[in-house]
Design a protein around this motif. Structure first.
Motif, PDB file in Angstrom:
ATOM      1  N   ASN A  15     -44.319  -0.642  36.425  1.00 51.53           N
ATOM      2  CA  ASN A  15     -43.508  -0.155  37.541  1.00 51.53           C
ATOM      3  C   ASN A  15     -43.793   1.282  37.950  1.00 51.53           C
ATOM      4  OD1 ASN A  15     -41.229  -2.307  38.211  1.00 51.53           O
ATOM      5  ND2 ASN A  15     -41.556  -2.359  35.996  1.00 51.53           N
ATOM      6  N   THR A  16     -44.720   1.948  37.244  1.00 54.46           N
ATOM      7  CA  THR A  16     -45.045   3.338  37.594  1.00 54.46           C
ATOM      8  C   THR A  16     -46.521   3.552  37.890  1.00 54.46           C
ATOM      9  OG1 THR A  16     -45.413   3.971  35.280  1.00 54.46           O
ATOM     10  CG2 THR A  16     -43.165   4.216  36.151  1.00 54.46           C
ATOM     11  N   GLY A  17     -47.382   2.672  37.361  1.00 51.69           N
ATOM     12  CA  GLY A  17     -48.821   2.884  37.519  1.00 51.69           C
ATOM     13  C   GLY A  17     -49.370   3.872  36.510  1.00 51.69           C
ATOM     14  N   ARG A  65     -50.479  13.524  35.335  1.00 53.57           N
ATOM     15  CA  ARG A  65     -51.488  12.566  34.872  1.00 53.57           C
ATOM     16  C   ARG A  65     -52.496  13.289  33.997  1.00 53.57           C
ATOM     17  NH1 ARG A  65     -50.882   7.676  37.014  1.00 53.57           N
ATOM     18  NH2 ARG A  65     -49.860   7.416  39.038  1.00 53.57           N
ATOM     19  N   GLY A  66     -52.662  12.805  32.779  1.00 56.76           N
ATOM     20  CA  GLY A  66     -53.547  13.474  31.829  1.00 56.76           C
ATOM     21  C   GLY A  66     -54.985  13.518  32.278  1.00 56.76           C
ATOM     22  N   LYS A  67     -55.447  12.497  32.995  1.00 59.33           N
ATOM     23  CA  LYS A  67     -56.855  12.415  33.369  1.00 59.33           C
ATOM     24  C   LYS A  67     -57.203  13.388  34.484  1.00 59.33           C
ATOM     25  CE  LYS A  67     -60.330   8.790  33.470  1.00 59.33           C
ATOM     26  NZ  LYS A  67     -60.631   8.924  32.061  1.00 59.33           N
ATOM     27  N   THR A  68     -56.262  13.594  35.424  1.00 63.83           N
ATOM     28  CA  THR A  68     -56.551  14.438  36.589  1.00 63.83           C
ATOM     29  C   THR A  68     -55.790  15.753  36.595  1.00 63.83           C
ATOM     30  OG1 THR A  68     -54.804  13.402  37.924  1.00 63.83           O
ATOM     31  CG2 THR A  68     -56.987  12.363  37.962  1.00 63.83           C
ATOM     32  N   GLY A  69     -54.723  15.845  35.771  1.00 64.70           N
ATOM     33  CA  GLY A  69     -53.888  17.043  35.791  1.00 64.70           C
ATOM     34  C   GLY A  69     -52.973  17.089  37.005  1.00 64.70           C
ATOM     35  N   GLU A  70     -52.917  16.001  37.762  1.00 61.73           N
ATOM     36  CA  GLU A  70     -52.126  15.961  38.983  1.00 61.73           C
ATOM     37  C   GLU A  70     -50.647  15.731  38.673  1.00 61.73           C
ATOM     38  OE1 GLU A  70     -51.713  13.190  43.021  1.00 61.73           O
ATOM     39  OE2 GLU A  70     -53.284  12.797  41.529  1.00 61.73           O
ATOM     40  N   GLU A  71     -49.756  16.547  39.279  1.00 64.90           N
ATOM     41  CA  GLU A  71     -48.325  16.362  39.111  1.00 64.90           C
ATOM     42  C   GLU A  71     -47.874  15.166  39.942  1.00 64.90           C
ATOM     43  OE1 GLU A  71     -46.176  19.885  39.952  1.00 64.90           O
ATOM     44  OE2 GLU A  71     -47.151  21.076  38.387  1.00 64.90           O
ATOM     45  N   VAL A  72     -46.991  14.364  39.374  1.00 67.08           N
ATOM     46  CA  VAL A  72     -46.531  13.171  40.075  1.00 67.08           C
ATOM     47  C   VAL A  72     -45.012  13.079  40.001  1.00 67.08           C
ATOM     48  CG1 VAL A  72     -48.649  11.852  39.752  1.00 67.08           C
ATOM     49  CG2 VAL A  72     -46.874  11.775  37.994  1.00 67.08           C
ATOM     50  N   ALA A  73     -44.429  12.499  41.045  1.00 69.58           N
ATOM     51  CA  ALA A  73     -42.994  12.196  41.085  1.00 69.58           C
ATOM     52  C   ALA A  73     -42.881  10.704  41.386  1.00 69.58           C
ATOM     53  CB  ALA A  73     -42.293  13.021  42.143  1.00 69.58           C
ATOM     54  N   ILE A  74     -42.357   9.943  40.419  1.00 70.45           N
ATOM     55  CA  ILE A  74     -42.324   8.489  40.536  1.00 70.45           C
ATOM     56  C   ILE A  74     -40.873   8.021  40.599  1.00 70.45           C
ATOM     57  CG2 ILE A  74     -43.051   6.325  39.486  1.00 70.45           C
ATOM     58  CD1 ILE A  74     -45.146   7.960  37.922  1.00 70.45           C
ATOM     59  N   PRO A  75     -40.496   7.308  41.654  1.00 69.84           N
ATOM     60  CA  PRO A  75     -39.118   6.795  41.726  1.00 69.84           C
ATOM     61  C   PRO A  75     -38.873   5.714  40.688  1.00 69.84           C
ATOM     62  CG  PRO A  75     -40.441   5.924  43.522  1.00 69.84           C
ATOM     63  CD  PRO A  75     -41.284   6.950  42.841  1.00 69.84           C
ATOM     64  N   VAL A  76     -37.668   5.696  40.137  1.00 67.35           N
ATOM     65  CA  VAL A  76     -37.288   4.683  39.164  1.00 67.35           C
ATOM     66  C   VAL A  76     -36.687   3.508  39.919  1.00 67.35           C
ATOM     67  CG1 VAL A  76     -35.860   4.144  37.159  1.00 67.35           C
ATOM     68  CG2 VAL A  76     -36.890   6.415  37.385  1.00 67.35           C
ATOM     69  N   SER A  77     -37.397   2.389  39.905  1.00 69.54           N
ATOM     70  CA  SER A  77     -36.935   1.193  40.611  1.00 69.54           C
ATOM     71  C   SER A  77     -35.828   0.514  39.799  1.00 69.54           C
ATOM     72  CB  SER A  77     -38.096   0.228  40.810  1.00 69.54           C
ATOM     73  OG  SER A  77     -38.530  -0.267  39.554  1.00 69.54           O
ATOM     74  N   PRO A  78     -35.045  -0.357  40.430  1.00 74.87           N
ATOM     75  CA  PRO A  78     -34.013  -1.096  39.683  1.00 74.87           C
ATOM     76  C   PRO A  78     -34.588  -1.877  38.505  1.00 74.87           C
ATOM     77  CG  PRO A  78     -33.650  -1.318  42.041  1.00 74.87           C
ATOM     78  CD  PRO A  78     -34.968  -0.632  41.878  1.00 74.87           C
ATOM     79  N   THR A  79     -35.780  -2.456  38.695  1.00 69.42           N
ATOM     80  CA  THR A  79     -36.406  -3.216  37.600  1.00 69.42           C
ATOM     81  C   THR A  79     -36.726  -2.304  36.427  1.00 69.42           C
ATOM     82  OG1 THR A  79     -37.414  -4.733  39.204  1.00 69.42           O
ATOM     83  CG2 THR A  79     -38.364  -4.687  36.983  1.00 69.42           C
ATOM     84  N   LEU A  80     -37.300  -1.118  36.745  1.00 67.68           N
ATOM     85  CA  LEU A  80     -37.626  -0.173  35.678  1.00 67.68           C
ATOM     86  C   LEU A  80     -36.349   0.361  35.027  1.00 67.68           C
ATOM     87  CD1 LEU A  80     -39.540   1.522  34.030  1.00 67.68           C
ATOM     88  CD2 LEU A  80     -39.687   3.161  35.911  1.00 67.68           C
ATOM     89  N   GLN A  81     -35.308   0.635  35.823  1.00 62.27           N
ATOM     90  CA  GLN A  81     -34.062   1.157  35.264  1.00 62.27           C
ATOM     91  C   GLN A  81     -33.456   0.168  34.284  1.00 62.27           C
ATOM     92  OE1 GLN A  81     -32.656   4.397  35.924  1.00 62.27           O
ATOM     93  NE2 GLN A  81     -31.749   3.684  33.999  1.00 62.27           N
ATOM     94  N   ALA A  82     -33.550  -1.116  34.616  1.00 64.76           N
ATOM     95  CA  ALA A  82     -33.023  -2.138  33.708  1.00 64.76           C
ATOM     96  C   ALA A  82     -33.792  -2.125  32.392  1.00 64.76           C
ATOM     97  CB  ALA A  82     -33.122  -3.516  34.370  1.00 64.76           C
ATOM     98  N   ALA A  83     -35.123  -1.918  32.481  1.00 69.87           N
ATOM     99  CA  ALA A  83     -35.932  -1.863  31.265  1.00 69.87           C
ATOM    100  C   ALA A  83     -35.589  -0.629  30.441  1.00 69.87           C
ATOM    101  CB  ALA A  83     -37.414  -1.860  31.618  1.00 69.87           C
ATOM    102  N   LEU A  84     -35.390   0.502  31.118  1.00 69.79           N
ATOM    103  CA  LEU A  84     -35.045   1.743  30.412  1.00 69.79           C
ATOM    104  C   LEU A  84     -33.692   1.623  29.729  1.00 69.79           C
ATOM    105  CD1 LEU A  84     -36.232   4.389  33.062  1.00 69.79           C
ATOM    106  CD2 LEU A  84     -37.368   3.793  30.919  1.00 69.79           C
ATOM    107  N   ASP A  85     -32.759   0.948  30.383  1.00 69.08           N
ATOM    108  CA  ASP A  85     -31.425   0.793  29.806  1.00 69.08           C
ATOM    109  C   ASP A  85     -31.445  -0.084  28.568  1.00 69.08           C
ATOM    110  OD1 ASP A  85     -30.421   2.348  31.834  1.00 69.08           O
ATOM    111  OD2 ASP A  85     -29.775   0.661  33.088  1.00 69.08           O
TER     112      ASP A  85
END
Length: 272
Positions: free
Chosen positions: A198-200, A223-243
């Protein structure tokens, strides 16, 4: 004809009557057709070879061998700053090159590297062969300024193309496949898979993600490979997994069944 003598070099006439010259200590040869004996080009090549020999001795490398160059590269800050996965892949490439590790630097040239590249493609596949080529290119690139080698002999080796009829190994999973995997995975593995799905995020970045990098409905990371800062939204599916994450004391979001932060090798073992 004036007889030329240069300290440290052997100059002689071979059985065909042609003049030959090589450096006694390293075995470096000088092509006397390109740099005639006694010419400015000849003397310049002598000085270059002497400098390489001195640099190799000072570095304590194994008499100017391929393994010495690779070892020197692995000790550079450039290598240390690569992503963990890249460093691991490069070390695997070095393991592949182990049978020829004692190849003297003076015999390395583009045709030799091209041959190694071709052999690697047959034994470990086109993609890994290209990685071997990339490693050698980086090794040579960092050895040139130190006077350990004269050129980047991997640069002009043509990378292997992906076979046209080869199916993509990392195709996206179907929704049905995703549901089957998540339903059958153990809880501590299920949440890791859900996070990556859900985040890539790749496994290395996902395993390193800390709890304090989740702020409400957003994951903030790098991202460790590129050093690029990322902001990833937490989808309902991912939130359920985190919970559903089993309670643990690790600073990372993900943890093993023992409640400790995952290591990459540990997760890879579970994945396999």
């Amino acid at each position: 004809m004036t007889h030329v003598r240069v300290k440290g070099f052997k100059i002689f006439k071979d059985r065909h009557g042609r003049m030959r010259c090589y450096h006694r200590a390293t075995g470096h040869k000088i092509d006397l057709t390109e740099a005639p004996l006694g010419s400015a080009e000849f003397l310049a090549q002598c000085e270059t070879i002497r400098a390489i020999a001195v640099a190799q001795k000072e570095k304590g490398l194994r008499a100017g061998t391929l393994s010495g160059l690779i070892k020197g590269y692995f000790e550079t800050g450039h290598f240390a700053n690569l992503a963990e996965a890249t460093r691991r892949d490069y070390r695997k490439c070095a393991d592949f090159l182990a049978p020829i590790r004692d190849t003297p630097v003076h015999v390395i040239d583009t045709p030799l590297i091209a041959g190694i590249h071709d052999k690697a493609a047959k034994k470990i596949g086109w993609r890994r062969a290209n990685m071997v080529r990339t490693l050698l290119s980086e090794v040579f690139r960092h050895a040139i300024p130190q006077g350990l080698i004269t050129a980047n002999y991997a640069k002009d080796v043509i990378p292997k193309r992906r076979p046209r009829d080869r199916a993509y190994a990392n195709r996206p999973w179907t929704i049905e496949e995703r549901d089957i995997v998540l339903s059958r995975a153990k809880p501590h593995v299920r949440v890791a898979l859900a996070l990556m799905m859900n985040t890539g995020l790749d496994p290395s970045d996902a395993l390193k993600l800390r709890k304090d990098q989740i702020d409400g409905d957003t994951i903030w990371g790098v991202r460790g490979k590129t050093g690029e800062e990322v902001a990833i939204p937490v989808s309902p599916t991912l939130q359920a997994a985190l919970d559903s994450i089993p309670a643990h004391e690790a600073a990372t979001v993900l943890a093993s069944s023992q409640g400790a932060a995952w290591t990459y090798n540990g997760f890879s073992t579970v994945w396999q």
